[in-house]
Design a protein around this motif. Sequence first.
Motif, PDB file in Angstrom:
ATOM      1  N   GLY A  38      -4.605  11.552  -3.455  1.00 46.02           N
ATOM      2  CA  GLY A  38      -5.377  12.777  -3.304  1.00 46.02           C
ATOM      3  C   GLY A  38      -5.341  13.679  -4.520  1.00 46.02           C
ATOM      4  O   GLY A  38      -5.633  14.877  -4.434  1.00 46.02           O
ATOM      5  N   ASP A  39      -5.012  13.105  -5.680  1.00 44.24           N
ATOM      6  CA  ASP A  39      -4.947  13.864  -6.928  1.00 44.24           C
ATOM      7  C   ASP A  39      -6.189  13.533  -7.748  1.00 44.24           C
ATOM      8  O   ASP A  39      -6.139  12.757  -8.703  1.00 44.24           O
ATOM      9  N   VAL A  40      -7.320  14.131  -7.376  1.00 46.17           N
ATOM     10  CA  VAL A  40      -8.584  13.815  -8.045  1.00 46.17           C
ATOM     11  C   VAL A  40      -8.562  14.304  -9.490  1.00 46.17           C
ATOM     12  O   VAL A  40      -9.033  13.613 -10.402  1.00 46.17           O
ATOM     13  N   ALA A  41      -8.007  15.477  -9.720  1.00 51.75           N
ATOM     14  CA  ALA A  41      -7.946  16.004 -11.090  1.00 51.75           C
ATOM     15  C   ALA A  41      -7.133  15.085 -11.994  1.00 51.75           C
ATOM     16  O   ALA A  41      -7.509  14.827 -13.142  1.00 51.75           O
ATOM     17  N   ARG A  46      -5.888   1.639 -12.891  1.00 55.19           N
ATOM     18  CA  ARG A  46      -5.251   1.507 -11.580  1.00 55.19           C
ATOM     19  C   ARG A  46      -4.585   2.811 -11.166  1.00 55.19           C
ATOM     20  O   ARG A  46      -4.655   3.210  -9.996  1.00 55.19           O
ATOM     21  N   LEU A  47      -3.940   3.478 -12.125  1.00 53.13           N
ATOM     22  CA  LEU A  47      -3.301   4.755 -11.821  1.00 53.13           C
ATOM     23  C   LEU A  47      -4.345   5.783 -11.389  1.00 53.13           C
ATOM     24  O   LEU A  47      -4.138   6.521 -10.408  1.00 53.13           O
ATOM     25  N   GLY A  48      -5.480   5.831 -12.103  1.00 58.34           N
ATOM     26  CA  GLY A  48      -6.537   6.755 -11.720  1.00 58.34           C
ATOM     27  C   GLY A  48      -7.069   6.467 -10.326  1.00 58.34           C
ATOM     28  O   GLY A  48      -7.254   7.379  -9.511  1.00 58.34           O
ATOM     29  N   ARG A  49      -7.290   5.187 -10.040  1.00 60.86           N
ATOM     30  CA  ARG A  49      -7.823   4.811  -8.727  1.00 60.86           C
ATOM     31  C   ARG A  49      -6.861   5.192  -7.602  1.00 60.86           C
ATOM     32  O   ARG A  49      -7.270   5.701  -6.549  1.00 60.86           O
ATOM     33  N   GLU A 102       5.416   2.222 -16.350  1.00 61.96           N
ATOM     34  CA  GLU A 102       4.909   1.058 -17.082  1.00 61.96           C
ATOM     35  C   GLU A 102       4.094   1.501 -18.296  1.00 61.96           C
ATOM     36  O   GLU A 102       4.222   0.935 -19.394  1.00 61.96           O
ATOM     37  N   LEU A 103       3.245   2.494 -18.094  1.00 60.80           N
ATOM     38  CA  LEU A 103       2.394   2.964 -19.174  1.00 60.80           C
ATOM     39  C   LEU A 103       3.203   3.479 -20.359  1.00 60.80           C
ATOM     40  O   LEU A 103       2.785   3.332 -21.515  1.00 60.80           O
ATOM     41  N   GLN A 129       0.823  -1.218   0.000  1.00 62.82           N
ATOM     42  CA  GLN A 129       0.000   0.000   0.000  1.00 62.82           C
ATOM     43  C   GLN A 129       0.855   1.266   0.000  1.00 62.82           C
ATOM     44  O   GLN A 129       0.570   2.221   0.725  1.00 62.82           O
ATOM     45  N   ARG A 130       1.881   1.261  -0.845  1.00 64.14           N
ATOM     46  CA  ARG A 130       2.751   2.432  -0.988  1.00 64.14           C
ATOM     47  C   ARG A 130       2.317   3.194  -2.235  1.00 64.14           C
ATOM     48  O   ARG A 130       2.933   3.131  -3.288  1.00 64.14           O
ATOM     49  N   GLY A 131       1.179   3.898  -2.084  1.00 66.32           N
ATOM     50  CA  GLY A 131       0.474   4.457  -3.227  1.00 66.32           C
ATOM     51  C   GLY A 131       1.271   5.458  -4.039  1.00 66.32           C
ATOM     52  O   GLY A 131       1.258   5.409  -5.277  1.00 66.32           O
ATOM     53  N   ALA A 132       1.938   6.400  -3.386  1.00 67.65           N
ATOM     54  CA  ALA A 132       2.654   7.439  -4.130  1.00 67.65           C
ATOM     55  C   ALA A 132       3.757   6.833  -4.991  1.00 67.65           C
ATOM     56  O   ALA A 132       3.921   7.197  -6.160  1.00 67.65           O
ATOM     57  N   GLU A 133       4.499   5.892  -4.419  1.00 68.66           N
ATOM     58  CA  GLU A 133       5.567   5.232  -5.180  1.00 68.66           C
ATOM     59  C   GLU A 133       4.986   4.371  -6.297  1.00 68.66           C
ATOM     60  O   GLU A 133       5.534   4.323  -7.407  1.00 68.66           O
ATOM     61  N   LEU A 134       3.876   3.697  -6.004  1.00 70.06           N
ATOM     62  CA  LEU A 134       3.242   2.851  -7.009  1.00 70.06           C
ATOM     63  C   LEU A 134       2.760   3.686  -8.188  1.00 70.06           C
ATOM     64  O   LEU A 134       2.897   3.270  -9.346  1.00 70.06           O
ATOM     65  N   ALA A 135       2.220   4.865  -7.912  1.00 66.32           N
ATOM     66  CA  ALA A 135       1.759   5.728  -9.003  1.00 66.32           C
ATOM     67  C   ALA A 135       2.909   6.058  -9.950  1.00 66.32           C
ATOM     68  O   ALA A 135       2.737   6.061 -11.181  1.00 66.32           O
ATOM     69  N   GLU A 136       4.078   6.334  -9.403  1.00 72.35           N
ATOM     70  CA  GLU A 136       5.237   6.636 -10.246  1.00 72.35           C
ATOM     71  C   GLU A 136       5.621   5.440 -11.112  1.00 72.35           C
ATOM     72  O   GLU A 136       5.972   5.602 -12.297  1.00 72.35           O
TER      73      GLU A 136
END
Length: 206
Positions: free
Chosen positions: A160-163, A150-153, A128-129, A116-123
């Motif tokens: 906390g980046d809804v936009a 998954r990135l959007g979720r 990957e994309l 559950q390391r969301g910020a790192e996972l987003a990067e």
Amino acid sequence: VARVQERELREIDRALETNLAILALDASDHEALEALERLHAAKGDHRELLGIYRRKLERSREPRARSDIQFKIGQLYEDVIGDDDQAVATYAQVLEQDGDDLRALRDLDRSLERNQRGAELAEILVRELALVEPGPTSREGPAWVELKYRLGRIREAEVGDVAGAIENYQEILEVEPAHDRARAALERRLDDGQHRLAAAGILEPI
């Protein structure tokens, strides 16, 4: 002698001692290192096996060979020792050598999501994309859509980046207008005063 002890006599402990003695005389003996890797793996001596991998890594100069060893180290930490932090650090070292190594990115993806390391996972998902071709006619299209969702979720729920999340959902619907989860995510934002107009503007033409 060591080969006979290992393969014919099945004397694992004596074969270990013999190969360790060989390495004491010649630390670069490739055959002894390979034998110790097999023997420690067979015995389940995971800490000792880790030490052998590190010795092989110190001797290796060829990038692909180094990456192969690092993957073994990462998998040992992740699957056997249960140290995800060390696994993540090891896979990151592979990316330091080759930032486009998709296997390392996917291994990091798995480990970071589990922890559950969301910020790192987003990067990592962004990286990957960049290596997956989008589009309805692309063989990788479904994988691109899933990564994008998954990135959007994660941007929406964990970063906390809804936009940014809304932008991801829009990009999905441009490629796959019937994507139910992206549509549902945008529909939930229709009750969000800050992002209602953006969500409605994307949903209205569909």
